[in-house]
Design an enzyme around this catalytic site. Sequence first.
Site, PDB file in Angstrom:
ATOM      1  N   LYS A  23       5.983  -1.513  -7.274  1.00  0.00           N
ATOM      2  CA  LYS A  23       4.864  -0.877  -6.548  1.00  0.00           C
ATOM      3  C   LYS A  23       4.975   0.647  -6.600  1.00  0.00           C
ATOM      4  O   LYS A  23       4.001   1.335  -6.868  1.00  0.00           O
ATOM      5  CB  LYS A  23       4.889  -1.340  -5.079  1.00  0.00           C
ATOM      6  N   ASN A  24       6.163   1.168  -6.336  1.00  0.00           N
ATOM      7  CA  ASN A  24       6.293   2.625  -6.220  1.00  0.00           C
ATOM      8  C   ASN A  24       6.246   3.334  -7.574  1.00  0.00           C
ATOM      9  O   ASN A  24       6.124   4.555  -7.626  1.00  0.00           O
ATOM     10  CB  ASN A  24       7.569   2.986  -5.453  1.00  0.00           C
ATOM     11  N   CYS A 119       2.503   7.211   8.761  1.00  0.00           N
ATOM     12  CA  CYS A 119       3.156   5.915   8.632  1.00  0.00           C
ATOM     13  C   CYS A 119       4.176   5.767   9.725  1.00  0.00           C
ATOM     14  O   CYS A 119       4.815   6.727  10.138  1.00  0.00           O
ATOM     15  CB  CYS A 119       3.811   5.797   7.275  1.00  0.00           C
ATOM     16  N   ARG A 124       6.482  11.774   8.042  1.00  0.00           N
ATOM     17  CA  ARG A 124       6.121  11.854   6.630  1.00  0.00           C
ATOM     18  C   ARG A 124       5.168  13.017   6.327  1.00  0.00           C
ATOM     19  O   ARG A 124       4.050  12.822   5.860  1.00  0.00           O
ATOM     20  CB  ARG A 124       5.555  10.521   6.146  1.00  0.00           C
ATOM     21  N   ASP A 309      14.593   1.622   1.200  1.00  0.00           N
ATOM     22  CA  ASP A 309      13.687   0.476   1.207  1.00  0.00           C
ATOM     23  C   ASP A 309      14.425  -0.866   1.306  1.00  0.00           C
ATOM     24  O   ASP A 309      13.792  -1.898   1.521  1.00  0.00           O
ATOM     25  CB  ASP A 309      12.798   0.495  -0.054  1.00  0.00           C
ATOM     26  N   ARG A 401       1.042  -5.404   1.313  1.00  0.00           N
ATOM     27  CA  ARG A 401       0.849  -4.072   0.726  1.00  0.00           C
ATOM     28  C   ARG A 401       1.873  -3.827  -0.378  1.00  0.00           C
ATOM     29  O   ARG A 401       1.591  -3.151  -1.359  1.00  0.00           O
ATOM     30  CB  ARG A 401       1.023  -2.992   1.807  1.00  0.00           C
TER      31      ARG A 401
HETATM   32  N1  EPU Z   1       9.403  14.636   3.375  1.00  0.00           N
HETATM   33  C1  EPU Z   1       9.086  15.826   3.997  1.00  0.00           C
HETATM   34  N2  EPU Z   1       8.092  16.589   3.446  1.00  0.00           N
HETATM   35  C2  EPU Z   1       7.411  16.223   2.324  1.00  0.00           C
HETATM   36  C3  EPU Z   1       7.752  15.012   1.696  1.00  0.00           C
HETATM   37  C4  EPU Z   1       8.759  14.221   2.236  1.00  0.00           C
HETATM   38  O1  EPU Z   1       9.663  16.191   5.019  1.00  0.00           O
HETATM   39  O2  EPU Z   1       6.526  16.973   1.889  1.00  0.00           O
HETATM   40  C5  EPU Z   1      10.468  13.793   3.953  1.00  0.00           C
HETATM   41  C6  EPU Z   1       9.895  12.466   4.452  1.00  0.00           C
HETATM   42  O3  EPU Z   1       9.348  12.601   5.742  1.00  0.00           O
HETATM   43  C7  EPU Z   1      11.109  11.565   4.398  1.00  0.00           C
HETATM   44  C8  EPU Z   1      11.882  12.093   3.190  1.00  0.00           C
HETATM   45  O4  EPU Z   1      11.373  13.418   2.948  1.00  0.00           O
HETATM   46  O5  EPU Z   1      11.856  11.697   5.557  1.00  0.00           O
HETATM   47  C9  EPU Z   1      11.736  11.274   1.936  1.00  0.00           C
HETATM   48  O6  EPU Z   1      10.371  11.137   1.581  1.00  0.00           O
HETATM   49  P1  EPU Z   1       9.878  11.015   0.081  1.00  0.00           P
HETATM   50  O7  EPU Z   1       8.852  12.053  -0.170  1.00  0.00           O
HETATM   51  O8  EPU Z   1      11.051  10.930  -0.843  1.00  0.00           O
HETATM   52  O9  EPU Z   1       9.175   9.583   0.104  1.00  0.00           O
HETATM   53  P2  EPU Z   1       7.711   9.211  -0.338  1.00  0.00           P
HETATM   54  O10 EPU Z   1       7.407   9.802  -1.659  1.00  0.00           O
HETATM   55  O11 EPU Z   1       6.763   9.425   0.769  1.00  0.00           O
HETATM   56  C10 EPU Z   1       8.476   7.085  -1.663  1.00  0.00           C
HETATM   57  C11 EPU Z   1       8.156   5.617  -1.623  1.00  0.00           C
HETATM   58  C12 EPU Z   1       8.738   5.000  -0.359  1.00  0.00           C
HETATM   59  C13 EPU Z   1      10.248   5.210  -0.384  1.00  0.00           C
HETATM   60  C14 EPU Z   1      10.560   6.729  -0.495  1.00  0.00           C
HETATM   61  C15 EPU Z   1      12.045   7.029  -0.614  1.00  0.00           C
HETATM   62  C16 EPU Z   1       6.066   5.531  -2.813  1.00  0.00           C
HETATM   63  C17 EPU Z   1       4.612   5.260  -2.799  1.00  0.00           C
HETATM   64  N3  EPU Z   1       6.721   5.426  -1.662  1.00  0.00           N
HETATM   65  O12 EPU Z   1       7.865   7.636  -0.515  1.00  0.00           O
HETATM   66  O13 EPU Z   1       8.468   3.611  -0.402  1.00  0.00           O
HETATM   67  O14 EPU Z   1      10.812   4.709   0.800  1.00  0.00           O
HETATM   68  O15 EPU Z   1       9.896   7.266  -1.658  1.00  0.00           O
HETATM   69  O16 EPU Z   1      12.594   6.402  -1.715  1.00  0.00           O
HETATM   70  O17 EPU Z   1       6.619   5.799  -3.863  1.00  0.00           O
HETATM   71  C18 EPU Z   1       8.160   1.446   0.500  1.00  0.00           C
HETATM   72  O18 EPU Z   1       8.060   1.065  -0.668  1.00  0.00           O
HETATM   73  O19 EPU Z   1       8.204   0.657   1.478  1.00  0.00           O
HETATM   74  C19 EPU Z   1       8.200   2.892   0.745  1.00  0.00           C
HETATM   75  C20 EPU Z   1       8.046   3.420   1.950  1.00  0.00           C
END
Ligand code: EPU
Length: 437
Positions: A23-24, A119, A124, A309, A401
């Site tokens: 998915k990701n 979320c 986030r 995850d 999802r």
């Molecule tokens: N963060 C910030 N500012 C930002 C972006 C992120 O503070 O601008 C913080 C977030 O709040 C969090 C941490 O950085 O505490 C990590 O967030 P990251 O940006 O790495 O995660 P993401 O891109 O929002 C993706 C996956 C998530 C997975 C995370 C970590 C997708 C669509 N989602 O999220 O997947 O947990 O990376 O590996 O790629 C899931 O599949 O259930 C899921 C939540």
Amino acid sequence: MNGYLKVENSPKLHGDMSLIGAKNAVLVIMASLILTDGKSTLKNVPCSDDVMQMINLLRELGAEVSFDQDEHVLLVDTTFIRKYQVKKEIMKRMRASILVMGPLLVRFKKADIALPGGCVIGARPINFHLKNLRKLGATIQIEGEYLFAKVEKLIPQRIVLEYPSVGATENVLMAALGAKGITTIINAALEPEVLDLIRVLQKMDAAIQIEGPATIIVEGGKVLKPVEYEVMHDRLEAGSLIVATAVTGGSITLSQAPAFMMDVFLMKLQEMGHNIEIGSDGIGVSLKATRYPKAVSFKTAPYPGFPTDLQAPMMVAQCLASGRAVIDEAVFENRLLHVQELQKMGAQIKVDGNRATVTGVDQLYGAPVIATDIRAGCALLIAGLCAKGITTLSGVHHLSRGYESIQTKLSKMGASIEYVESAVFDRHEKDCTKEYY
Ligand code: EPU
């Protein structure tokens, strides 16, 4: 999905299972197609609700999309994308919708979108995305829930991420492809799903290299062509099926599992006493569960650390292991919401901030529980398999999802899981989850 899952105590699960596409990886790869003009084909695309939402988003922009759900083949024609605006209702449905911002800036020099859905697993924020897109030259204004971005010319830069955010790395990387010259992204996320995106972009003719330590080098300004690509298999579905099998004392073979991307997770299962075998080329995992699992502590971290995850599913395995496990959630600030549901099932867990201390018990008991996010839902489903009696799991839409149908796979392996329509649960779910979108 309106209703709930009725989960019975399971016999030992066993079987050989195939895996869906990640998915990701697929969500960002779909967003990246905006960078191209023409017909692309993605294979191994999971039929999950988030993928459906991304299809809606691409159609909203003007793409022609057809999805063969049986064959898992997605055809996307981006020739007629004419819009750079995405409605708030679509943006709010899924966090990953923010990933169209970089590609829209490259294609149109503009992106008018809304802030993505919040979320439950944490605040986030998108500050890393915005700060670094601005660094590449974009002007971004936030008005209420709307976000208006424009750029005259994207400028190559040396980008330093203060944290290796998966989404920020992906967005900045895609935007950098529109900046003629060399952009370097330092402290980049190198999750396998980011690497899958990079492989797709390279197939489009993008010049991207990875250098140690955690640096992505992008040469922007090239015309990118449509692609045919097979999405990587889902390491998180693999991990979920493995833990489900382990807690029932069973055995499983996943010949497609990308074991070489799952090292810390698999090491922890071995430390619990489970027998793990890995295919010679790093692809494929078999697990034979031990009858006497030992508790293990772990801490989540960006890749290649223990994946956040899989924290919730792995916590379930600790609930029935002998001894005490200390689990630190270090990626998201609010990803222990499954704990209170596991406690209802008899788990002994104490929470202090982002640390959960689990003391193994002899038995979990079936109870009505609620999924608050994708992985919490999966964890509670797994807990239901090893609990005495019946567990009813509401909030099932979270599961769909992220997983195409993990409950069907578990049923094929011997589990008894039934989907029950229920207006009562439906209302209850809405009350409990309305703020998550
Ligand atoms: N963060 C910030 N500012 C930002 C972006 C992120 O503070 O601008 C913080 C977030 O709040 C969090 C941490 O950085 O505490 C990590 O967030 P990251 O940006 O790495 O995660 P993401 O891109 O929002 C993706 C996956 C998530 C997975 C995370 C970590 C997708 C669509 N989602 O999220 O997947 O947990 O990376 O590996 O790629 C899931 O599949 O259930 C899921 C939540």
